[in-house]
Design a protein around this motif. Structure first.
Motif, mmCIF file in Angstrom:
data_model
loop_
_atom_site.group_PDB
_atom_site.id
_atom_site.type_symbol
_atom_site.label_atom_id
_atom_site.label_comp_id
_atom_site.label_asym_id
_atom_site.label_seq_id
_atom_site.Cartn_x
_atom_site.Cartn_y
_atom_site.Cartn_z
ATOM 1 N N VAL A 155 3.115 11.928 -7.783
ATOM 2 C CA VAL A 155 3.646 10.685 -7.230
ATOM 3 C C VAL A 155 4.139 10.884 -5.798
ATOM 4 C CG1 VAL A 155 5.508 8.976 -7.481
ATOM 5 C CG2 VAL A 155 4.222 9.739 -9.488
ATOM 6 N N TYR A 156 4.514 12.104 -5.463
ATOM 7 C CA TYR A 156 5.106 12.381 -4.155
ATOM 8 C C TYR A 156 4.108 13.007 -3.184
ATOM 9 C CZ TYR A 156 9.086 11.617 -7.162
ATOM 10 O OH TYR A 156 9.953 11.066 -8.068
ATOM 11 N N GLY A 157 2.843 13.040 -3.543
ATOM 12 C CA GLY A 157 1.818 13.634 -2.702
ATOM 13 C C GLY A 157 1.009 12.596 -1.945
ATOM 14 N N ALA A 158 0.304 13.043 -0.917
ATOM 15 C CA ALA A 158 -0.414 12.142 -0.028
ATOM 16 C C ALA A 158 -1.514 11.359 -0.737
ATOM 17 C CB ALA A 158 -1.002 12.930 1.143
ATOM 18 N N THR A 159 -2.175 11.957 -1.724
ATOM 19 C CA THR A 159 -3.273 11.260 -2.400
ATOM 20 C C THR A 159 -2.781 9.990 -3.084
ATOM 21 O OG1 THR A 159 -4.490 13.315 -2.748
ATOM 22 C CG2 THR A 159 -5.062 11.451 -4.158
ATOM 23 N N PHE A 160 -1.700 10.101 -3.863
ATOM 24 C CA PHE A 160 -1.140 8.923 -4.531
ATOM 25 C C PHE A 160 -0.549 7.957 -3.516
ATOM 26 C CE2 PHE A 160 2.565 6.733 -6.356
ATOM 27 C CZ PHE A 160 1.944 6.024 -7.370
ATOM 28 N N LEU A 161 0.123 8.470 -2.499
ATOM 29 C CA LEU A 161 0.756 7.603 -1.503
ATOM 30 C C LEU A 161 -0.278 6.796 -0.722
ATOM 31 C CD1 LEU A 161 3.542 10.022 -0.245
ATOM 32 C CD2 LEU A 161 3.847 7.994 -1.681
ATOM 33 N N ARG A 162 -1.470 7.334 -0.562
ATOM 34 C CA ARG A 162 -2.538 6.551 0.081
ATOM 35 C C ARG A 162 -2.923 5.349 -0.774
ATOM 36 N NH1 ARG A 162 -4.586 11.763 1.288
ATOM 37 N NH2 ARG A 162 -4.248 12.270 3.501
ATOM 38 N N ARG A 163 -2.938 5.538 -2.081
ATOM 39 C CA ARG A 163 -3.237 4.406 -2.976
ATOM 40 C C ARG A 163 -2.144 3.347 -2.863
ATOM 41 N NH1 ARG A 163 -4.353 8.712 -6.995
ATOM 42 N NH2 ARG A 163 -6.589 9.156 -6.933
ATOM 43 N N HIS A 165 -0.281 2.859 -0.198
ATOM 44 C CA HIS A 165 -0.493 2.250 1.117
ATOM 45 C C HIS A 165 -1.522 1.121 1.020
ATOM 46 C CE1 HIS A 165 -2.585 1.896 5.015
ATOM 47 N NE2 HIS A 165 -1.412 2.154 5.560
ATOM 48 N N ASP A 166 -2.619 1.375 0.304
ATOM 49 C CA ASP A 166 -3.678 0.378 0.179
ATOM 50 C C ASP A 166 -3.244 -0.809 -0.664
ATOM 51 O OD1 ASP A 166 -5.238 2.039 1.689
ATOM 52 O OD2 ASP A 166 -6.342 2.875 -0.009
ATOM 53 N N LEU A 167 -2.249 -0.605 -1.502
ATOM 54 C CA LEU A 167 -1.730 -1.673 -2.358
ATOM 55 C C LEU A 167 -0.889 -2.678 -1.572
ATOM 56 C CD1 LEU A 167 -2.143 -1.918 -5.431
ATOM 57 C CD2 LEU A 167 0.154 -0.961 -5.724
ATOM 58 N N LEU A 168 -0.366 -2.226 -0.443
ATOM 59 C CA LEU A 168 0.534 -3.058 0.357
ATOM 60 C C LEU A 168 -0.226 -3.981 1.300
ATOM 61 C CD1 LEU A 168 3.196 -0.373 1.284
ATOM 62 C CD2 LEU A 168 3.600 -2.391 -0.137
ATOM 63 N N ARG A 169 0.315 -5.181 1.457
ATOM 64 C CA ARG A 169 -0.182 -6.087 2.482
ATOM 65 C C ARG A 169 0.335 -5.621 3.840
ATOM 66 N NH1 ARG A 169 1.870 -10.935 -1.347
ATOM 67 N NH2 ARG A 169 0.022 -11.129 -2.676
ATOM 68 N N PRO A 170 -0.337 -5.988 4.942
ATOM 69 C CA PRO A 170 0.175 -5.627 6.274
ATOM 70 C C PRO A 170 1.624 -6.083 6.439
ATOM 71 C CG PRO A 170 -2.048 -6.493 6.448
ATOM 72 C CD PRO A 170 -1.630 -6.695 5.007
ATOM 73 N N GLU A 187 7.227 14.272 4.896
ATOM 74 C CA GLU A 187 6.003 14.613 5.628
ATOM 75 C C GLU A 187 4.792 13.912 5.030
ATOM 76 O OE1 GLU A 187 5.815 18.836 5.529
ATOM 77 O OE2 GLU A 187 7.607 19.107 6.781
ATOM 78 N N ALA A 188 4.739 13.847 3.699
ATOM 79 C CA ALA A 188 3.609 13.192 3.040
ATOM 80 C C ALA A 188 3.596 11.691 3.336
ATOM 81 C CB ALA A 188 3.662 13.439 1.540
ATOM 82 N N VAL A 189 4.772 11.066 3.294
ATOM 83 C CA VAL A 189 4.856 9.641 3.605
ATOM 84 C C VAL A 189 4.446 9.393 5.058
ATOM 85 C CG1 VAL A 189 6.395 7.657 3.822
ATOM 86 C CG2 VAL A 189 6.617 9.194 1.859
ATOM 87 N N ALA A 190 4.936 10.225 5.967
ATOM 88 C CA ALA A 190 4.596 10.070 7.380
ATOM 89 C C ALA A 190 3.111 10.287 7.630
ATOM 90 C CB ALA A 190 5.419 11.032 8.225
ATOM 91 N N GLU A 191 2.522 11.221 6.901
ATOM 92 C CA GLU A 191 1.081 11.470 7.039
ATOM 93 C C GLU A 191 0.277 10.221 6.694
ATOM 94 O OE1 GLU A 191 -2.388 13.928 4.634
ATOM 95 O OE2 GLU A 191 -0.356 14.784 4.713
ATOM 96 N N VAL A 192 0.699 9.523 5.653
ATOM 97 C CA VAL A 192 -0.040 8.353 5.183
ATOM 98 C C VAL A 192 0.299 7.102 5.988
ATOM 99 C CG1 VAL A 192 -0.380 6.806 3.215
ATOM 100 C CG2 VAL A 192 -0.281 9.285 2.863
ATOM 101 N N PHE A 193 1.585 6.889 6.274
ATOM 102 C CA PHE A 193 2.026 5.646 6.897
ATOM 103 C C PHE A 193 2.216 5.750 8.409
ATOM 104 C CE2 PHE A 193 2.953 4.878 2.490
ATOM 105 C CZ PHE A 193 2.863 3.507 2.323
ATOM 106 N N LEU A 214 16.830 7.850 0.309
ATOM 107 C CA LEU A 214 15.716 6.922 0.242
ATOM 108 C C LEU A 214 14.762 7.258 1.382
ATOM 109 C CD1 LEU A 214 17.615 3.530 -0.247
ATOM 110 C CD2 LEU A 214 16.731 5.049 -2.021
ATOM 111 N N TYR A 215 13.466 7.258 1.075
ATOM 112 C CA TYR A 215 12.437 7.479 2.095
ATOM 113 C C TYR A 215 11.643 6.184 2.239
ATOM 114 C CZ TYR A 215 13.614 12.367 2.192
ATOM 115 O OH TYR A 215 14.299 13.552 2.363
ATOM 116 N N ARG A 216 11.736 5.584 3.450
ATOM 117 C CA ARG A 216 11.182 4.271 3.678
ATOM 118 C C ARG A 216 10.053 4.315 4.713
ATOM 119 N NH1 ARG A 216 15.444 0.955 6.234
ATOM 120 N NH2 ARG A 216 14.367 1.365 8.192
ATOM 121 N N ALA A 217 9.017 3.527 4.470
ATOM 122 C CA ALA A 217 7.912 3.444 5.414
ATOM 123 C C ALA A 217 7.310 2.041 5.340
ATOM 124 C CB ALA A 217 6.842 4.492 5.114
ATOM 125 N N ARG A 218 6.639 1.628 6.408
ATOM 126 C CA ARG A 218 6.004 0.305 6.440
ATOM 127 C C ARG A 218 4.525 0.454 6.772
ATOM 128 N NH1 ARG A 218 8.842 -4.152 9.877
ATOM 129 N NH2 ARG A 218 7.400 -5.415 8.633
#
Length: 219
Positions: A155-163, A165-170, A187-193, A214-218
């Motif tokens: 759940v905390y890795g880049a592969t899942f976080l990319r999914r 990311h794709d689930l989110l609207r702009p 680092e994983a969140v920053a890599e994806v977002f 909390l780790y937040r990204a948009r």
């Protein structure tokens, strides 16, 4: 502090237990690991409010992990929210919230905008329609350093976080709860977002000073 067992269940993942302390507070443990209680809920609520604050139109929200319902309840307090899907892997916990074993559970789950799905959040995210949510909030265990189940490391890795990311609207946002600083998660969140905002919280946990994150990204 003495506690009595209120409910217990076993699944292929192990043991889920609800305890009631002498004070009346309810505590949730999974495989003997403290998950949360009804005393210190500020960061569970902040998981929702901090994300809601950065999204203009948070119509659809996905919450990974029901816990004792405080994150979902905080999301539903926002009148802009039209639907909330909570994904919880432990069917027994959902039942305890619905039948009043957790006293505030029935009222928290009564909102017509709320749907609770018994599933692994990884499967739920994989099956969801891309660009269908404005917020994704993840609180499936105690963060990457304190896994309730070893398989949750994904759940905390880049592969899942990319999914995710794709689930989110702009303009949508992801917020991940952690019981401790988790640089690798950041680092994983920053890599994806492209960027991440780590937000520390000082909390009092049964008389002990702790620091949650909390780790937040948009998108």
């Amino acid at each position: 502090m003495a506690s009595e067992q209120v409910a217990r269940a076993e699944s292929e993942r192990g043991e889920v237990v609800l305890l009631r302390r002498e004070s009346g507070a309810v505590e949730l443990r999974v495989n003997g690991v403290f998950v949360m209680d009804t005393v210190e809920t500020s960061t569970e609520q902040a998981l929702a409010t901090r994300a809601l604050a950065v999204v203009n139109e948070p119509r659809a929200v996905l919450v990974g992990g029901l816990g004792l319902g405080f994150t979902a309840h905080a999301v539903l307090a926002d009148p802009r929210v039209e639907k909330v899907a909570v994904v919880e892997i432990e069917e027994a916990l959902v039942g305890w919230m619905r039948d009043g074993t957790v006293p505030h559970g029935p009222s928290y789950l009564a909102d017509e905008r709320l749907t609770v799905v018994v599933a692994d959040v990884r499967a739920a995210v994989a099956e969801a329609t891309p660009a269908s949510y404005d917020l994704v909030l993840l609180d499936v265990d105690n963060g990457p350093g304190y896994l309730v189940h070893d398989s949750n490391a994904e759940v905390y890795g880049a592969t899942f976080l990319r999914r995710v990311h794709d689930l989110l609207r702009p303009g949508g946002a992801l917020v991940v709860w952690s019981a401790a600083a988790a640089p690798e998660l950041g680092e994983a969140v920053a890599e994806v977002f492209g960027a991440v905002v780590p937000v520390p919280f000082d909390v009092d946990l049964q008389g002990r000073a702790e620091h949650y994150w909390l780790y937040r990204a948009r998108r």
